[in-house]
Design a protein around this motif. Structure first.
Motif, PDB file in Angstrom:
ATOM      1  N   ASN A 130      -2.486 -22.098  -1.313  1.00  8.92           N
ATOM      2  CA  ASN A 130      -1.343 -21.187  -1.312  1.00  8.92           C
ATOM      3  C   ASN A 130      -0.712 -21.168  -2.704  1.00  8.92           C
ATOM      4  OD1 ASN A 130      -0.485 -22.216   2.009  1.00  8.92           O
ATOM      5  ND2 ASN A 130      -1.283 -20.231   1.427  1.00  8.92           N
ATOM      6  N   THR A 131       0.072 -20.145  -2.972  1.00  6.60           N
ATOM      7  CA  THR A 131       0.780 -20.042  -4.243  1.00  6.60           C
ATOM      8  C   THR A 131       2.206 -20.556  -4.070  1.00  6.60           C
ATOM      9  OG1 THR A 131      -0.511 -18.113  -4.904  1.00  6.60           O
ATOM     10  CG2 THR A 131       1.569 -18.471  -6.047  1.00  6.60           C
ATOM     11  N   LYS A 183       8.082 -33.206 -11.544  1.00  3.50           N
ATOM     12  CA  LYS A 183       7.826 -31.803 -11.186  1.00  3.50           C
ATOM     13  C   LYS A 183       6.671 -31.767 -10.195  1.00  3.50           C
ATOM     14  CE  LYS A 183       8.101 -28.440 -14.206  1.00  3.50           C
ATOM     15  NZ  LYS A 183       7.782 -27.471 -15.304  1.00  3.50           N
ATOM     16  N   LEU A 184       6.992 -31.386  -8.977  1.00  4.47           N
ATOM     17  CA  LEU A 184       5.987 -31.389  -7.923  1.00  4.47           C
ATOM     18  C   LEU A 184       5.079 -30.163  -8.025  1.00  4.47           C
ATOM     19  CD1 LEU A 184       6.796 -32.333  -4.216  1.00  4.47           C
ATOM     20  CD2 LEU A 184       4.898 -30.877  -4.869  1.00  4.47           C
ATOM     21  N   CYS A 185       5.655 -28.992  -8.320  1.00  8.29           N
ATOM     22  CA  CYS A 185       4.837 -27.789  -8.454  1.00  8.29           C
ATOM     23  C   CYS A 185       5.572 -26.738  -9.276  1.00  8.29           C
ATOM     24  CB  CYS A 185       4.467 -27.218  -7.079  1.00  8.29           C
ATOM     25  SG  CYS A 185       5.891 -26.700  -6.096  1.00  8.29           S
ATOM     26  N   ASP A 186       4.822 -25.785  -9.806  1.00  7.11           N
ATOM     27  CA  ASP A 186       5.376 -24.684 -10.601  1.00  7.11           C
ATOM     28  C   ASP A 186       5.275 -23.380  -9.820  1.00  7.11           C
ATOM     29  OD1 ASP A 186       6.112 -25.815 -13.238  1.00  7.11           O
ATOM     30  OD2 ASP A 186       3.984 -26.379 -13.275  1.00  7.11           O
ATOM     31  N   LYS A 187       6.323 -22.592  -9.858  1.00  7.94           N
ATOM     32  CA  LYS A 187       6.324 -21.281  -9.196  1.00  7.94           C
ATOM     33  C   LYS A 187       5.177 -20.422  -9.729  1.00  7.94           C
ATOM     34  CE  LYS A 187       9.176 -17.175  -8.412  1.00  7.94           C
ATOM     35  NZ  LYS A 187      10.497 -16.532  -8.635  1.00  7.94           N
ATOM     36  N   GLY A 188       4.459 -19.789  -8.790  1.00 11.49           N
ATOM     37  CA  GLY A 188       3.389 -18.885  -9.166  1.00 11.49           C
ATOM     38  C   GLY A 188       2.034 -19.534  -9.340  1.00 11.49           C
ATOM     39  N   LYS A 189       1.965 -20.862  -9.290  1.00  5.44           N
ATOM     40  CA  LYS A 189       0.683 -21.543  -9.458  1.00  5.44           C
ATOM     41  C   LYS A 189       0.121 -21.977  -8.106  1.00  5.44           C
ATOM     42  CE  LYS A 189       1.242 -23.171 -14.203  1.00  5.44           C
ATOM     43  NZ  LYS A 189       1.137 -24.320 -15.123  1.00  5.44           N
ATOM     44  N   THR A 190      -1.203 -22.080  -8.052  1.00  5.27           N
ATOM     45  CA  THR A 190      -1.884 -22.460  -6.812  1.00  5.27           C
ATOM     46  C   THR A 190      -1.658 -23.937  -6.524  1.00  5.27           C
ATOM     47  OG1 THR A 190      -3.594 -20.789  -7.200  1.00  5.27           O
ATOM     48  CG2 THR A 190      -4.112 -22.538  -5.641  1.00  5.27           C
ATOM     49  N   LEU A 191      -1.346 -24.239  -5.281  1.00  7.39           N
ATOM     50  CA  LEU A 191      -1.066 -25.619  -4.887  1.00  7.39           C
ATOM     51  C   LEU A 191      -2.354 -26.402  -4.650  1.00  7.39           C
ATOM     52  CD1 LEU A 191       1.767 -24.933  -2.274  1.00  7.39           C
ATOM     53  CD2 LEU A 191       2.065 -25.920  -4.555  1.00  7.39           C
ATOM     54  N   THR A 192      -2.370 -27.636  -5.123  1.00  3.24           N
ATOM     55  CA  THR A 192      -3.481 -28.538  -4.838  1.00  3.24           C
ATOM     56  C   THR A 192      -3.229 -29.197  -3.484  1.00  3.24           C
ATOM     57  OG1 THR A 192      -2.416 -30.462  -5.862  1.00  3.24           O
ATOM     58  CG2 THR A 192      -3.716 -29.011  -7.303  1.00  3.24           C
ATOM     59  N   SER A 193      -4.225 -29.890  -2.966  1.00  2.00           N
ATOM     60  CA  SER A 193      -4.059 -30.566  -1.677  1.00  2.00           C
ATOM     61  C   SER A 193      -2.993 -31.662  -1.772  1.00  2.00           C
ATOM     62  CB  SER A 193      -5.390 -31.161  -1.221  1.00  2.00           C
ATOM     63  OG  SER A 193      -5.905 -32.065  -2.188  1.00  2.00           O
ATOM     64  N   GLU A 194      -2.923 -32.342  -2.940  1.00  5.12           N
ATOM     65  CA  GLU A 194      -1.913 -33.396  -3.115  1.00  5.12           C
ATOM     66  C   GLU A 194      -0.508 -32.795  -3.142  1.00  5.12           C
ATOM     67  OE1 GLU A 194      -5.775 -34.817  -4.480  1.00  5.12           O
ATOM     68  OE2 GLU A 194      -4.581 -33.064  -5.025  1.00  5.12           O
ATOM     69  N   GLY A 235       0.632 -12.051  -1.543  1.00  3.95           N
ATOM     70  CA  GLY A 235       1.075 -13.442  -1.640  1.00  3.95           C
ATOM     71  C   GLY A 235       1.291 -14.103  -0.300  1.00  3.95           C
ATOM     72  N   ASP A 236       1.398 -13.298   0.769  1.00  7.99           N
ATOM     73  CA  ASP A 236       1.600 -13.857   2.099  1.00  7.99           C
ATOM     74  C   ASP A 236       0.295 -14.267   2.757  1.00  7.99           C
ATOM     75  OD1 ASP A 236       4.269 -13.550   1.916  1.00  7.99           O
ATOM     76  OD2 ASP A 236       4.466 -11.919   3.352  1.00  7.99           O
ATOM     77  N   LYS A 237      -0.834 -13.940   2.131  1.00  6.48           N
ATOM     78  CA  LYS A 237      -2.123 -14.167   2.769  1.00  6.48           C
ATOM     79  C   LYS A 237      -2.775 -15.406   2.178  1.00  6.48           C
ATOM     80  CE  LYS A 237      -2.481  -9.195   3.308  1.00  6.48           C
ATOM     81  NZ  LYS A 237      -3.245  -7.970   2.986  1.00  6.48           N
ATOM     82  N   GLY A 238      -2.250 -16.571   2.529  1.00  8.13           N
ATOM     83  CA  GLY A 238      -2.790 -17.814   2.010  1.00  8.13           C
ATOM     84  C   GLY A 238      -3.780 -18.420   2.971  1.00  8.13           C
ATOM     85  N   GLN A 239      -4.051 -19.712   2.819  1.00 10.16           N
ATOM     86  CA  GLN A 239      -4.983 -20.398   3.696  1.00 10.16           C
ATOM     87  C   GLN A 239      -4.422 -20.414   5.106  1.00 10.16           C
ATOM     88  OE1 GLN A 239      -6.165 -24.247   2.314  1.00 10.16           O
ATOM     89  NE2 GLN A 239      -7.169 -24.782   4.216  1.00 10.16           N
ATOM     90  N   ASP A 240      -5.265 -20.029   6.065  1.00 10.67           N
ATOM     91  CA  ASP A 240      -4.814 -19.878   7.437  1.00 10.67           C
ATOM     92  C   ASP A 240      -5.480 -20.872   8.366  1.00 10.67           C
ATOM     93  OD1 ASP A 240      -3.358 -17.688   6.597  1.00 10.67           O
ATOM     94  OD2 ASP A 240      -4.951 -16.267   7.062  1.00 10.67           O
ATOM     95  N   ASP A 241      -4.873 -20.993   9.557  1.00  8.35           N
ATOM     96  CA  ASP A 241      -5.524 -21.726  10.626  1.00  8.35           C
ATOM     97  C   ASP A 241      -6.716 -20.928  11.122  1.00  8.35           C
ATOM     98  OD1 ASP A 241      -3.751 -23.800  10.640  1.00  8.35           O
ATOM     99  OD2 ASP A 241      -2.601 -23.101  12.364  1.00  8.35           O
ATOM    100  N   GLU A 242      -7.685 -21.641  11.708  1.00  7.75           N
ATOM    101  CA  GLU A 242      -8.712 -20.942  12.448  1.00  7.75           C
ATOM    102  C   GLU A 242      -8.106 -20.501  13.774  1.00  7.75           C
ATOM    103  OE1 GLU A 242     -12.072 -23.427  12.908  1.00  7.75           O
ATOM    104  OE2 GLU A 242     -12.681 -23.275  10.812  1.00  7.75           O
ATOM    105  N   ILE A 243      -8.734 -19.507  14.383  1.00 11.03           N
ATOM    106  CA  ILE A 243      -8.235 -19.013  15.655  1.00 11.03           C
ATOM    107  C   ILE A 243      -8.355 -20.106  16.699  1.00 11.03           C
ATOM    108  CG2 ILE A 243      -8.524 -17.214  17.387  1.00 11.03           C
ATOM    109  CD1 ILE A 243      -9.991 -15.637  15.142  1.00 11.03           C
ATOM    110  N   ASP A 244      -7.370 -20.210  17.541  1.00  7.67           N
ATOM    111  CA  ASP A 244      -7.333 -21.237  18.566  1.00  7.67           C
ATOM    112  C   ASP A 244      -8.416 -20.977  19.603  1.00  7.67           C
ATOM    113  OD1 ASP A 244      -6.775 -23.124  20.423  1.00  7.67           O
ATOM    114  OD2 ASP A 244      -4.675 -22.587  20.702  1.00  7.67           O
ATOM    115  N   ALA A 245      -9.388 -21.858  19.693  1.00 12.03           N
ATOM    116  CA  ALA A 245     -10.511 -21.661  20.609  1.00 12.03           C
ATOM    117  C   ALA A 245     -10.087 -21.742  22.066  1.00 12.03           C
ATOM    118  CB  ALA A 245     -11.592 -22.705  20.337  1.00 12.03           C
ATOM    119  N   GLU A 246      -8.943 -22.365  22.343  1.00 11.83           N
ATOM    120  CA  GLU A 246      -8.510 -22.514  23.720  1.00 11.83           C
ATOM    121  C   GLU A 246      -7.747 -21.300  24.223  1.00 11.83           C
ATOM    122  OE1 GLU A 246      -6.290 -26.078  24.001  1.00 11.83           O
ATOM    123  OE2 GLU A 246      -7.972 -27.378  23.533  1.00 11.83           O
ATOM    124  N   ASP A 247      -7.448 -20.375  23.338  1.00  6.18           N
ATOM    125  CA  ASP A 247      -6.697 -19.194  23.734  1.00  6.18           C
ATOM    126  C   ASP A 247      -7.630 -18.211  24.411  1.00  6.18           C
ATOM    127  OD1 ASP A 247      -5.256 -16.710  23.756  1.00  6.18           O
ATOM    128  OD2 ASP A 247      -3.863 -17.641  22.350  1.00  6.18           O
TER     129      ASP A 247
END
Length: 254
Positions: A130-131, A183-194, A235-247
């Protein structure tokens, strides 16, 4: 000699592959919905989270039917050509099914639908990829968790994890403490897993689950109307969940 238990592979997840029968049943459900409801909305989701989508389903349970999942199956159910379309005009909607989108069938007045989804937003934690929507700086002093009000410092046993994620902490009176601002993160930059993990641990939410309405099919006229200003910013389309298989309304990709 008996096999060692150590060499035994154990699957921690078990996802059943969708059968032809399941897909056929889903297509019938979509077609039945096209017969039952007055309109069908095509929508996309920003920062997909299963929990929030379930909330939408629950709130619309008595006044709509929602399908979200494999686009090819939904498009085939509607019919992608005038000769194949299940009802007049549905082919125009089917050809717009691209990417991670869903269908909402309802009798609710269009203006009410537009207003409801414009108002429905659920803040959540960002994922890696995500950004960053703002710059976050952790001040010198005890590292605080903002999940509670007022915020409270991290317990001593979480100091190793904070260090592993990149914080230069030291123990002061049993509390993980920063000797200088970080500084944990900078605005506009892609976030790392950490960075994403630290944002979650400290309680900083950076993404918003929301539903963007793209177009609406009207059963009375067979017309498909494009929603002015519909959809979501890139910018709203970041990493998503997979669809819930139980639904029961979800159709997982193979």
């Amino acid at each position: 000699m008996p096999k060692s238990k150590r060499s035994k592979l154990v699957s921690l997840t078990k996802v059943s592959k969708k059968t032809r029968e399941h897909k056929s049943a889903l297509m019938i459900e979509i077609q039945n919905s096209a017969e039952k409801w007055r309109s069908c909305w095509l929508f996309e989701v920003g920062s997909m989270r299963n929990a929030h989508l379930k909330t939408v389903r629950k709130l619309w349970k008595d006044s709509a039917r929602i399908f979200f999942g494999k686009g090819a199956v939904m498009a085939k159910a509607l019919g992608t050509t005038p000769e194949e379309e299940h009802r007049l005009g549905l082919a125009k909607l089917a050809t717009q099914i691209k990417g991670q989108v869903g269908l909402l069938f309802t009798n609710t007045e269009p203006q009410e639908v537009l207003e409801w989804f414009a108002d429905f937003q659920q803040p959540d934690f960002a994922r890696a990829g995500n950004t960053a929507t703002r710059t976050v700086i952790l001040p010198a002093g005890p590292v605080m968790r903002h999940h509670s009000d007022p915020p409270e410092p991290f317990p001593h046993n979480e100091d190793p994890q904070l260090r592993k994620l990149g914080l230069s902490t030291s123990m002061v009176k049993g509390v993980p403490t920063l000797n200088a601002p970080h500084k944990l993160c900078d605005k506009g930059k892609t976030l790392t897993s950490e960075q994403a993990q630290l944002l979650k641990l400290t309680g900083v939410k950076m993404v918003t689950f929301r539903v963007g309405l793209l177009s609406r099919w009207d059963t009375a006229t067979g017309e498909v109307l494009q929603i002015e200003g519909g959809g979501l910013p890139a910018g709203d389309k970041g990493q998503d969940d997979e669809i819930d298989a139980e639904d029961p309304d979800a159709e997982m990709s193979e």
